[in-house]
Design an enzyme around this catalytic site. Structure first.
Site, PDB file in Angstrom:
ATOM      1  N   LYS A  34      19.713 -21.346  12.919  1.00  0.00           N
ATOM      2  CA  LYS A  34      19.511 -19.954  12.463  1.00  0.00           C
ATOM      3  C   LYS A  34      18.039 -19.649  12.267  1.00  0.00           C
ATOM      4  O   LYS A  34      17.571 -18.580  12.610  1.00  0.00           O
ATOM      5  CB  LYS A  34      20.249 -19.731  11.150  1.00  0.00           C
ATOM      6  N   LYS A  91      17.059 -27.425  18.980  1.00  0.00           N
ATOM      7  CA  LYS A  91      18.391 -27.472  18.364  1.00  0.00           C
ATOM      8  C   LYS A  91      18.827 -26.053  18.004  1.00  0.00           C
ATOM      9  O   LYS A  91      18.003 -25.240  17.554  1.00  0.00           O
ATOM     10  CB  LYS A  91      18.259 -28.322  17.096  1.00  0.00           C
ATOM     11  N   LYS A 112       9.594 -28.405   7.489  1.00  0.00           N
ATOM     12  CA  LYS A 112       9.683 -27.281   6.540  1.00  0.00           C
ATOM     13  C   LYS A 112       8.302 -26.962   5.965  1.00  0.00           C
ATOM     14  O   LYS A 112       7.973 -25.807   5.723  1.00  0.00           O
ATOM     15  CB  LYS A 112      10.662 -27.600   5.405  1.00  0.00           C
TER      16      LYS A 112
HETATM   17  N1  AQP Z   1      22.424 -27.420  16.713  1.00  0.00           N
HETATM   18  C1  AQP Z   1      23.251 -28.228  16.075  1.00  0.00           C
HETATM   19  N2  AQP Z   1      23.898 -29.198  16.733  1.00  0.00           N
HETATM   20  C2  AQP Z   1      24.753 -30.038  16.090  1.00  0.00           C
HETATM   21  N3  AQP Z   1      25.011 -29.946  14.767  1.00  0.00           N
HETATM   22  C3  AQP Z   1      24.381 -28.994  14.069  1.00  0.00           C
HETATM   23  N4  AQP Z   1      24.420 -28.657  12.783  1.00  0.00           N
HETATM   24  C4  AQP Z   1      23.590 -27.610  12.563  1.00  0.00           C
HETATM   25  N5  AQP Z   1      22.999 -27.242  13.713  1.00  0.00           N
HETATM   26  C5  AQP Z   1      23.472 -28.080  14.672  1.00  0.00           C
HETATM   27  C6  AQP Z   1      25.231 -29.337  11.789  1.00  0.00           C
HETATM   28  O1  AQP Z   1      25.921 -28.347  11.045  1.00  0.00           O
HETATM   29  C7  AQP Z   1      26.035 -28.785   9.683  1.00  0.00           C
HETATM   30  C8  AQP Z   1      25.502 -27.714   8.777  1.00  0.00           C
HETATM   31  O2  AQP Z   1      24.102 -27.604   8.966  1.00  0.00           O
HETATM   32  P1  AQP Z   1      23.149 -26.856   7.937  1.00  0.00           P
HETATM   33  O3  AQP Z   1      23.610 -27.083   6.561  1.00  0.00           O
HETATM   34  O4  AQP Z   1      21.749 -27.152   8.289  1.00  0.00           O
HETATM   35  O5  AQP Z   1      23.567 -25.395   8.281  1.00  0.00           O
HETATM   36  P2  AQP Z   1      22.775 -24.196   8.869  1.00  0.00           P
HETATM   37  O6  AQP Z   1      21.731 -23.851   7.907  1.00  0.00           O
HETATM   38  O7  AQP Z   1      23.773 -23.134   9.216  1.00  0.00           O
HETATM   39  O8  AQP Z   1      22.250 -24.836  10.194  1.00  0.00           O
HETATM   40  P3  AQP Z   1      20.958 -24.420  10.925  1.00  0.00           P
HETATM   41  O9  AQP Z   1      21.127 -23.096  11.566  1.00  0.00           O
HETATM   42  O10 AQP Z   1      20.618 -25.548  11.837  1.00  0.00           O
HETATM   43  O11 AQP Z   1      19.938 -24.355   9.737  1.00  0.00           O
HETATM   44  P4  AQP Z   1      18.381 -24.267   9.762  1.00  0.00           P
HETATM   45  O12 AQP Z   1      18.044 -22.995  10.480  1.00  0.00           O
HETATM   46  O13 AQP Z   1      18.028 -24.239   8.297  1.00  0.00           O
HETATM   47  O14 AQP Z   1      17.883 -25.489  10.477  1.00  0.00           O
HETATM   48  C9  AQP Z   1      25.260 -30.088   9.567  1.00  0.00           C
HETATM   49  O15 AQP Z   1      26.140 -31.178   9.613  1.00  0.00           O
HETATM   50  C10 AQP Z   1      24.361 -30.062  10.761  1.00  0.00           C
HETATM   51  O16 AQP Z   1      24.062 -31.369  11.204  1.00  0.00           O
END
Ligand code: AQP
Length: 339
Positions: free
Chosen positions: A211, A208, A128
């Site tokens: 978003k 991974k 980050k």
């Molecule tokens: N790619 C992934 N594979 C497996 N698990 C995932 N999770 C997120 N991405 C993957 C799991 O989803 C839950 C919520 O994650 P979060 O709070 O980080 O939600 P988000 O912001 O919608 O997820 P993003 O898109 O991955 O966020 P950013 O872009 O901020 O990195 C968690 O249990 C996570 O492990």
């Protein structure tokens, strides 16, 4: 004649308390395939076996999102997504993190047992810091402490999450150990529960699904969007010609097939022998994903058309867990000498 009294009914056995689980998800809008396969699937499954508490973590979101209107909208979208995917407010508790502000007090108290060096070595903090170089706020560094507080204020012992959360969860365990060692056994050490797809790669096939990277498959979005996202997926980069044999082990489209049908081995066989091409595999995947999420998509649209219903579910959730949060805080303040 004597009348025999019927035997008194046996007293009802007290309900056996179910172990408690907790998980948080950021209000980043609508759930994507990675969230669902990596975590939400387990949220739904586990609500039948455990006392399940799920939080939409808006305090966490403030470390990166600074648009109040967007945060409000995305919080509702996330709630509607989770409900549409199968969370049942009669079986689990769904609430918004900031509606139970006791957690911020606990987070502060936990900072006092957390060495800064533990936080500085967190991989997500390092990432980050790179991503938002002009906004390296204190919340980013303290994020795992608040996450630990989220879990332990409800004394949850299991945490369904994706693998990307493994380091955070390990840190939560260390923080709990540090607290218990200083003030006496208070919190259970939380353990992660993973799904069969703990890490879902994005459409680029490398990082991974996330978003912030923009490589998502938006399973609750319009079918045309899902199709477009899947047709743009990177597959086996060594497969250049249609006649080249494919390698399902390294192809993200093939890997995702595992979650959408028992026939994936035969689909993989088609790839290995070049009977099918990458475009065929993408078409199949797009059809299956569109179909699998069709009902959830309708439920999502319906919920978003009734925001009052969503708000009510969230308000009931926050109220339901108030006694747990308050009881933990009384205990913690007492143990720390604040009373
Ligand atoms: N790619 C992934 N594979 C497996 N698990 C995932 N999770 C997120 N991405 C993957 C799991 O989803 C839950 C919520 O994650 P979060 O709070 O980080 O939600 P988000 O912001 O919608 O997820 P993003 O898109 O991955 O966020 P950013 O872009 O901020 O990195 C968690 O249990 C996570 O492990």
């Amino acid at each position: 004649m004597t009348t025999e009294l019927a035997p008194a009914p046996a007293p009802l056995a007290a309900p056996v308390p179910r172990p408690r689980i907790f998980s948080g998800i950021q209000p980043s809008g609508v759930v994507h395939l990675g969230n669902d396969l990596g975590a939400v699937r387990n949220y739904v499954r586990l609500q039948y076996e455990y006392e399940a508490i799920y939080s939409i973590v808006d305090y966490h979101a403030l470390t990166s999102t600074h648009d109040p209107a967007a945060l409000r909208t995305q919080t509702r979208e996330m709630a509607a997504s989770l409900l549409a995917l199968g969370l049942d407010p009669d079986r689990c508790t769904l609430f918004v993190q900031s509606h139970r502000p006791e957690v911020t007090e606990l987070a502060w108290l936990l900072t006092t047992v957390t060495p800064v060096s533990w936080l500085e070595r967190t991989p997500t903090y390092k990432e980050k810091k790179e991503h938002q170089q002009d906004d390296v706020n204190h919340g980013l560094l303290a994020y795992p402490v608040l996450q630990a507080a989220d879990i332990v204020i409800y004394k949850a012992s299991l945490v369904p999450v994706g693998k990307d959360q493994a380091a955070h969860l390990e840190l939560s365990r260390e923080i709990v150990r540090a607290f218990n060692a200083r003030y006496g056994q208070t919190f259970p050490e939380p353990k992660a529960v993973y799904t069969e797809a703990p890490t879902v790669l994005g459409t680029d096939g490398v990082r991974k699904m996330s978003k912030s990277v923009g490589n998502t498959i938006d399973v609750l979005g319009p079918p045309e969007l899902i199709k477009k996202q899947i047709m743009s997926m990177v597959t086996d980069t060594q497969r250049v010609l249609r006649t080249d044999p494919g390698r399902p082990e390294v192809c993200n489209v093939c890997q995702l097939q595992r979650a959408f049908g028992d026939d994936y081995e035969s689909l993989w066989d088609g790839e290995r022998t070049a009977r099918t091409g990458c475009v065929d595999m993408k078409r199949i995947l797009a059809e299956r994903i569109t179909e699998r999420y069709a009902e959830a998509r309708d439920r999502y649209a319906n919920l978003m058309a009734h925001p009052d219903r969503i708000d009510e579910i969230l308000a009931v959730g926050a109220e339901r867990i108030r006694p747990i949060a308050e009881a933990t805080m009384i205990e913690v303040r007492e143990k720390m000498g604040l009373r």
